[in-house]
Design an enzyme around this catalytic site. Structure first.
Site, PDB file in Angstrom:
ATOM      1  CE  LYS A  33      -0.793  -0.132   5.163  1.00  0.00           C
ATOM      2  NZ  LYS A  33      -1.078  -0.948   6.348  1.00  0.00           N
ATOM      3  CE1 TYR A 257      10.258  32.359   2.349  1.00  0.00           C
ATOM      4  CE2 TYR A 257      10.286  30.148   2.070  1.00  0.00           C
ATOM      5  CZ  TYR A 257      10.027  30.622   1.934  1.00  0.00           C
ATOM      6  OH  TYR A 257       9.761  31.159  -0.337  1.00  0.00           O
TER       7      TYR A 257
HETATM    8  C1  LIG Z   1      -0.112  -1.672   6.848  1.00  0.00           C
HETATM    9  C2  LIG Z   1      -0.705  -2.865   7.539  1.00  0.00           C
HETATM   10  C3  LIG Z   1      -0.167  -4.536   7.777  1.00  0.00           C
HETATM   11  C4  LIG Z   1       0.921  -3.836   8.004  1.00  0.00           C
HETATM   12  O1  LIG Z   1       2.397  -3.629   8.324  1.00  0.00           O
HETATM   13  P1  LIG Z   1       3.555  -3.328   9.587  1.00  0.00           P
HETATM   14  O2  LIG Z   1       3.530  -3.094  10.115  1.00  0.00           O
HETATM   15  O3  LIG Z   1       4.157  -2.440   7.681  1.00  0.00           O
HETATM   16  O4  LIG Z   1       4.133  -4.655   8.441  1.00  0.00           O
HETATM   17  C5  LIG Z   1      -0.700  -5.112   7.832  1.00  0.00           C
HETATM   18  N1  LIG Z   1      -2.092  -5.232   8.239  1.00  0.00           N
HETATM   19  C6  LIG Z   1      -2.820  -4.310   7.622  1.00  0.00           C
HETATM   20  C7  LIG Z   1      -4.471  -4.705   8.233  1.00  0.00           C
HETATM   21  C8  LIG Z   1      -2.547  -3.249   7.256  1.00  0.00           C
HETATM   22  O5  LIG Z   1      -3.026  -1.743   6.961  1.00  0.00           O
END
Ligand SMILES: *Cc1c(COP(=O)(O)O)cnc(C)c1O
Length: 361
Positions: A33, A257
């Site tokens: 993702k 800034y």
């Molecule tokens: C993002 C996500 C993961 C992955 O978790 P990590 O800590 O990056 O391994 C697993 N399960 C769900 C439901 C997630 O949203």
């Protein structure tokens, strides 16, 4: 220019390092993702497919669509699909996670008249209170699955603090709740889903709860939220920039800034073409962040601008055109993230689309 160099070798190393902690029958769901946590979803997914991972997971439908359009054939689970995107999800052969009665009804209606049962996944909320069916709704899910034209591929939940030291009251409670849900589903003879609970840190902390599958994201990219566990992994990304200009300024002059930094003595300031639009947030400029020139760590000074940031190189020999490492082998993304009170996840996913991703086989 700025480069995010991604090591295919390191990705393969992490994949096998995670697999080595699992029994051969446990599936690895590779989480790609958020553009594979900022690393480039298509390139990462292609390699994971070549490594023969069992499943991919994304958060939203558009992310799965991108992978399908790039030719990825692996099954893709969509963690948080929105009702408005269900039709697209079906068009691209993506598998939704259903997490509420509303999503259940909307999706089951869409697939009711299909000739084959549509593969779906079920998410339970065991305490994170973010998304998911309540444990009390398990019997409802089971009864409705029997009447539906959907096949339950997997049933899962997510831990609140999987990296927390054991014994951990909250995690133990969540595990027990999930095992009760699992037992209810297992009584149902119509459907035989697989069960999963662990993310990356969970794989390290609760290996005995790996069940049928685990969902690993950050581990594939080289981090496991614990210095000791991180040892077994290799960060796959190196972020580099180059010095655009160097200024010699006098004591009392300011940088950036809002006069974010006042020189305490005559100083040498270098400018990098990397700013908060590229994912290096303003907060790093408050004398919090460091970058590396060779093996020397130098501080970011003044407020980070949208397109640039300034570093104090008074104690370091360098010139225009020199490479500067933001994170990589000299300082890890987890270390840099901690400097501004965030986590590797936020730093990595925030690296902007202007930064070139270079895939190194
Ligand atoms: C993002 C996500 C993961 C992955 O978790 P990590 O800590 O990056 O391994 C697993 N399960 C769900 C439901 C997630 O949203």
């Amino acid at each position: 220019m700025n480069q995010l160099r991604i090591s295919a070798k390191a990705l393969a190393h992490n994949f096998w390092a995670l697999k080595s902690r699992l029994s051969p029958s446990t599936k690895l769901i590779a989480v790609v993702k958020a553009n594979a946590y900022g690393h480039g979803a298509v390139a990462v997914a292609k390699q994971l497919e070549a490594l023969q991972t069992d499943y991919l997971a994304v958060a939203y439908v558009a992310e799965g669509q991108e992978l399908r359009e790039a030719g990825i054939q692996l099954p893709i689970m969509v963690f948080y699909p929105q009702k408005a995107h269900f039709k697209t999800l079906i068009d691209y052969r993506l598998e939704p996670v259903l997490y509420s009665k509303q999503t259940w009804h909307a999706f089951s209606e869409l697939v009711q008249s299909m000739t084959e049962k549509y593969p779906v996944h079920i998410k339970y909320n065991t305490g994170l209170n973010r998304i998911g069916f309540l444990p009390e709704e398990a019997n409802w899910v089971i009864a409705n699955a029997a009447k539906s034209n959907m096949s339950l591929i997997s049933v899962y939940s997510h831990l609140i603090e999987s990296e927390g030291p054991r014994p951990h009251r909250t995690s133990d409670k969540q595990i027990n709740t999930f095992l009760e849900i699992k037992a209810l589903h297992e009584k149902d003879t119509e459907q035989s889903p697989w069960f999963h609970l662990l993310n990356t840190s969970g794989v390290y902390n609760y290996p005995e709860q790996q069940l049928d599958a685990v969902r690993c994201g950050i581990g594939l990219y080289g981090f496991a939220n614990h210095p000791e566990w991180d040892q077994s992994l290799q960060p796959i990304a190196t972020l580099e920039s180059v010095i655009s200009q160097i200024h010699h300024i006098q004591k009392g002059e300011t940088v950036g800034y809002d006069q974010g930094w006042v020189a305490p003595k005559d100083s040498v300031i270098a400018t990098l073409p990397l700013g908060h639009a590229d994912g290096i947030g303003r907060h790093f400029g408050k004398q919090k962040g460091t970058v590396c020139i060779g093996a020397t760590k130098v501080p970011i000074v003044g407020n980070v601008c949208m397109d640039m940031l300034m570093i104090d190189v008074s104690n370091c020999k360098c010139q225009v055109g020199d490479t500067v490492q933001i994170f990589g082998n000299q300082q890890s993304a987890a270390t840099l993230a901690r400097q501004s009170e965030t986590i590797s996840y936020e730093l990595l996913t925030g690296i902007g689309s202007r930064v070139f991703r270079i895939w190194e086989p």
